[in-house]
Every structure is written in C-alpha cells, then in structure tokens.
Design a protein around this motif. Structure first.
Motif, PDB file in Angstrom:
ATOM      1  N   TYR A  60       0.798  -1.054   0.063  1.00 29.59           N
ATOM      2  CA  TYR A  60       0.116   0.221   0.177  1.00 29.59           C
ATOM      3  C   TYR A  60       1.087   1.290  -0.018  1.00 29.59           C
ATOM      4  O   TYR A  60       1.739   1.492   0.872  1.00 29.59           O
ATOM      5  CB  TYR A  60      -1.145  -0.017   1.276  1.00 29.59           C
ATOM      6  N   LYS A  61       0.837   2.016  -1.110  1.00 28.34           N
ATOM      7  CA  LYS A  61       1.707   3.058  -1.391  1.00 28.34           C
ATOM      8  C   LYS A  61       0.921   4.323  -1.996  1.00 28.34           C
ATOM      9  O   LYS A  61       0.448   4.143  -2.976  1.00 28.34           O
ATOM     10  CB  LYS A  61       2.985   2.743  -2.023  1.00 28.34           C
ATOM     11  N   ASP A  62       1.107   5.623  -1.389  1.00 26.16           N
ATOM     12  CA  ASP A  62       0.284   6.558  -2.260  1.00 26.16           C
ATOM     13  C   ASP A  62      -1.010   6.414  -2.501  1.00 26.16           C
ATOM     14  O   ASP A  62      -1.496   6.899  -3.411  1.00 26.16           O
ATOM     15  CB  ASP A  62       0.997   7.087  -3.518  1.00 26.16           C
ATOM     16  N   GLY A  63      -1.712   5.810  -1.602  1.00 24.53           N
ATOM     17  CA  GLY A  63      -3.419   5.667  -1.585  1.00 24.53           C
ATOM     18  C   GLY A  63      -3.607   4.544  -2.614  1.00 24.53           C
ATOM     19  O   GLY A  63      -4.869   4.252  -3.132  1.00 24.53           O
ATOM     20  N   ILE A  64      -2.650   3.861  -3.254  1.00 23.31           N
ATOM     21  CA  ILE A  64      -2.938   2.682  -3.977  1.00 23.31           C
ATOM     22  C   ILE A  64      -2.584   1.291  -3.514  1.00 23.31           C
ATOM     23  O   ILE A  64      -1.491   1.141  -3.161  1.00 23.31           O
ATOM     24  CB  ILE A  64      -2.123   2.724  -5.487  1.00 23.31           C
ATOM     25  N   LEU A  65      -3.315   0.413  -3.515  1.00 25.69           N
ATOM     26  CA  LEU A  65      -3.144  -0.985  -3.003  1.00 25.69           C
ATOM     27  C   LEU A  65      -2.835  -2.035  -3.925  1.00 25.69           C
ATOM     28  O   LEU A  65      -3.612  -2.071  -5.100  1.00 25.69           O
ATOM     29  CB  LEU A  65      -4.495  -1.521  -2.053  1.00 25.69           C
ATOM     30  N   HIS A  66      -1.628  -2.382  -4.166  1.00 27.33           N
ATOM     31  CA  HIS A  66      -1.258  -3.434  -5.094  1.00 27.33           C
ATOM     32  C   HIS A  66      -1.162  -4.693  -4.459  1.00 27.33           C
ATOM     33  O   HIS A  66      -0.711  -5.247  -3.458  1.00 27.33           O
ATOM     34  CB  HIS A  66       0.434  -2.905  -5.446  1.00 27.33           C
ATOM     35  N   LEU A  67      -1.796  -5.703  -5.147  1.00 31.89           N
ATOM     36  CA  LEU A  67      -1.778  -6.927  -4.934  1.00 31.89           C
ATOM     37  C   LEU A  67      -1.129  -7.901  -5.909  1.00 31.89           C
ATOM     38  O   LEU A  67      -1.546  -7.790  -6.950  1.00 31.89           O
ATOM     39  CB  LEU A  67      -3.289  -7.388  -4.629  1.00 31.89           C
ATOM     40  N   THR A  68      -0.286  -8.769  -5.624  1.00 31.13           N
ATOM     41  CA  THR A  68       0.257  -9.575  -6.542  1.00 31.13           C
ATOM     42  C   THR A  68      -0.128 -10.882  -6.106  1.00 31.13           C
ATOM     43  O   THR A  68       0.208 -11.614  -4.948  1.00 31.13           O
ATOM     44  CB  THR A  68       1.723  -9.529  -6.340  1.00 31.13           C
ATOM     45  N   LEU A  69      -0.773 -11.572  -6.856  1.00 35.01           N
ATOM     46  CA  LEU A  69      -1.494 -13.005  -6.622  1.00 35.01           C
ATOM     47  C   LEU A  69      -0.932 -14.048  -7.531  1.00 35.01           C
ATOM     48  O   LEU A  69      -1.239 -14.190  -8.990  1.00 35.01           O
ATOM     49  CB  LEU A  69      -2.993 -12.825  -6.788  1.00 35.01           C
ATOM     50  N   PRO A  70       0.275 -14.791  -7.087  1.00 37.47           N
ATOM     51  CA  PRO A  70       0.555 -15.848  -7.888  1.00 37.47           C
ATOM     52  C   PRO A  70      -0.237 -16.920  -8.401  1.00 37.47           C
ATOM     53  O   PRO A  70      -1.058 -17.104  -7.707  1.00 37.47           O
ATOM     54  CB  PRO A  70       2.122 -16.345  -7.293  1.00 37.47           C
TER      55      PRO A  70
END
Length: 152
Positions: A121-131
């Motif tokens: 979670y950075k700068d109001g953006i949630l990043h999810l990496t789902l293998p």
C-alpha cells in the motif's frame, strides 16, 4: 388571459435536480460511484503468465482499516474511511469527500496461490500480486478441428 412571469433560473434549477435524480438512479455503486455513506473503490486488474496483478484506489485510508481476504478464485476487500471532523471559526467548511464503509469482491480470471499473495500500500494505491496456481500456468487446451462435411 393572465400574464405569467417567466423565471428561467427556477426552470434551470428544476431541470438540474431532475438530471441528478436520473443519473443517480442509472449508475450502480459498484462502479466506483458514491452511494450514500458507502463507496466502491476503482479497480485495475492485469494478468501475466505468472500472476494476477490487482490495484485499488484507496486514497486517505489507513492500512489498518483494510481487511483483505484472498481465496483461490476471488479477492474480498473491505474497509472504512473514517470521518475527520474539522471546524472553522470564521467562514464555512465544505467537504465532498465520502466517508463510511465499503466492501468489494473481485472475481479473478485464474486460480491463484492465495497463501503466497503479497500486498503493498503506497500513495493511496493498494497493489496485490497474486501468483497463479501451477495448474493454471501449465494449462494448455488443444483444440482439434474436424473437417466440415461436404455440402450437396
């Protein structure tokens, strides 16, 4: 015959209220539009050979206020944007921010290894990496063609 004074601004105001009512009834809340005290964050989904990548716009949220649950074929995200009351002695305070709770379930295009998922979670953006699950990576579907029957 009686004369009636025309008031164009009253008619414009009435037309604007009617247009707002129509647009509010047409656009569902699940498309990122605010609806009452709830909202649904905008989502961006991308897929490559190894993983499903998911991004959500969540500006102003504290990571502690998010609940992220990943299954093999969907992601559920719930959270709350808490109201911060500000007062101003002179003048007026106006806010168009929306506060309240939200929940969004996003179906995934491929099965994933949910235990190996990573969130950032950075700068109001949630990043999810789902293998992706191994069976999804190696899944190949062979399509066989049969000759068309000859027409008479």
């Amino acid at each position: 015959m009686a004369l009636v004074r025309w008031q164009p601004f009253r008619e414009i105001d009435s037309m604007q209220r009617e247009m707002n009512r129509i647009f509010d009834s047409l656009v569902p809340a699940s498309e990122g539009i605010f609806n009452g005290n709830t909202f649904a964050p905008a989502v961006e989904l991308d897929e490559n050979d190894d993983a499903v990548l998911l991004k959500l716009e969540l500006p102003g949220l504290n990571p502690d206020d998010l609940d992220i649950q990943v299954t093999a074929d969907a992601v559920s995200i719930a959270g709350e944007r808490k109201y911060e009351k500000t007062t101003e002695e002179k003048g007026m305070t106006r806010s168009e921010f929306r506060y309240g709770t939200f929940q969004r379930v996003i179906p995934l295009p491929a099965r994933v290894k949910n235990t190996e998922s990573v969130a950032d979670y950075k700068d109001g953006i949630l990043h999810l990496t789902l293998p992706k699950a191994e069976e999804e990576k190696s899944k190949v579907f062979k399509l066989s063609l049969t000759p068309a029957s000859e027409s008479a």
